[in-house]
Design an enzyme around this catalytic site. Sequence first.
Site, short mmCIF file in Angstrom:
data_model
loop_
_atom_site.label_atom_id
_atom_site.label_comp_id
_atom_site.label_asym_id
_atom_site.label_seq_id
_atom_site.Cartn_x
_atom_site.Cartn_y
_atom_site.Cartn_z
N HIS A 1 0.84 -1.19 -0.27
CA HIS A 1 -0.57 0.32 -0.21
C HIS A 1 1.04 1.42 -0.29
O HIS A 1 2.33 1.39 0.76
CB HIS A 1 -0.50 -0.19 1.74
CG HIS A 1 -1.66 0.82 1.39
ND1 HIS A 1 -3.07 1.40 0.52
CD2 HIS A 1 -2.22 2.06 2.30
CE1 HIS A 1 -3.50 2.74 0.98
NE2 HIS A 1 -2.91 3.11 2.28
N HIS B 1 1.12 10.77 -2.59
CA HIS B 1 -0.06 11.14 -1.84
C HIS B 1 -0.70 12.05 -1.78
O HIS B 1 -0.38 13.14 -1.54
CB HIS B 1 0.51 10.62 0.33
CG HIS B 1 -0.98 9.74 0.23
ND1 HIS B 1 -1.30 9.01 -0.15
CD2 HIS B 1 -1.39 9.99 1.39
CE1 HIS B 1 -2.49 8.15 0.70
NE2 HIS B 1 -2.64 9.55 2.09
#
Length: 543
Positions: A339, A384
Amino acid sequence: MSLSRLSSLPNGFPEEPPRAEAANGPDMAQVLQGLETGSVLTLFYQKKSQRPERRSFQVRLKSRQIVWSRSPEKVEGDVDIREIKQIRPGKNSRDFERYPEEARKLDSTLCFVILYGMDFRLKTLSVAAFCEDDVTLWVAGLNWLVRDTRQSPTPLQTERWLRKQFDSMDRSREGSISPKDLKTMLPQVNYRVPNMRFLRDKLVDLEVCGDITFSHFTQFYKNLMFDAQKSIIEQLELSFPLRNMDRPELCQVTLYDFQKFLQYDQKETWANDITKVRRLMCSYLQDRLADMAEPVFQLDEFLTFLFSKENTLMDSKGEQVAPEEMTFPLSQYWISSSHNTYLTGDQFSSESSLEAYARCLRMGCRCIELDCWDGPDDLPIIYHGHTLTSKIKFLDVLHTIKEHAFATSEYPVILSIEDHCSIVQQRNMASHFKKVFGDMLLTKPVDVNADQLPSPAQLKKKILIKHKKLVEGNLYEEVSTASYSENDLSNSIKNGILYLEDPIDHTWSPHYFVLTSHKIYYSEETSHYQSHGEEEEEAEQKE
């Protein structure tokens, strides 16, 4: 383990582990001799303040270290071969990028990078040789040493570690150290010496009068470990008697004692076969077998075995999946997944890195994440979203994946796409997936008549895209971010730097805050918008 069946594998005595080829063949013996003799290589330093320079490199086989120096009298740096994760040919490291003019003059075939360390973010040793023979010598020799070092039994690994510690104190290289050197070293390995008298008493027990040799040092270590672990074995209710506990050098565990221990204390069913028990002891004690008619554990060796990799709880059969086990539908396997693959640290302000993708794939990950956002020139960027994490180019990530996808395993790689891009950039993404991966990309069913997913064996060397489809009939709609987890920090309502007051000294320090519809998150103290690379360079300048 990158892919494993959901059903459990049968327990039993593991087959004898594969050993690296012996070093007594003429070719490898010559290679190892050449590494011990050493070569002159050009070192590209990790610190920007130090320009590339020629250094003498050699391998210390007894301690399994690479060392380099300007002169034979003083070692400038070293790398523990136990920590080497990859030896990569070419100039693919930041060390070469710091000095583009010097790097440009070098033939890429004469360069290689050693990636090493115990953390996910690896260190690099970047060097250039002066001829292809030196490159072949170092790359072939180090690859063999890495494999052989990992497969070595625990006692041999311990001895090499002790040799490394001893050599670090033996500055004169005369084969001995002083008691004062020993006292200085012990706190570094988490052993606190009460006082010098305690140390002298321990040395008197070894009949040491003066400087300490390596054999004395090894026995000293064993005695310390025995003292530290003696209480453990006294609490064990073993199925065989231990005699001479007060004199560990006389306390032995015989082959048949060890068989009882495995059968009755550890409930190992395979230990009914004495041949398998003997084989395990011989493998563990391989360097002492020449002096023994029958394998025997000294007490300290038995204690070490209890905590060794050879006594691991994990059945080694589960570490490898046989080819015939890879023919079931893909949905029947555990798949090693990552992840936020691109991040090297926290999800607030850490660096996004191509190296993180390479590292994950070479560690055996078969499912990695690409967090895609609209970027310049109608091509996505990966980071992100709505945080301070740095950005990397989508195309660079694809080329990195192509280079490393099947370096460790030939089974399929799944790209999990978290897509926040416009339709235009999504079309460009699809086009570049096909252009970069070519035939590796799975674009049509393996078997149009199949009523289940294809197997890993059918998907060897294939790259699969995992992506949420657009709603049928809405071909021009943007992908909604509402489908993503509320805990995903990229779905923030508000984010930025706020200052927190320390309740003790009442100072104010910057933290990165993210507000979602249900929670507010904040990071550890942050140095505002400073990237990890900038922090590294500042640290180098201070040094």
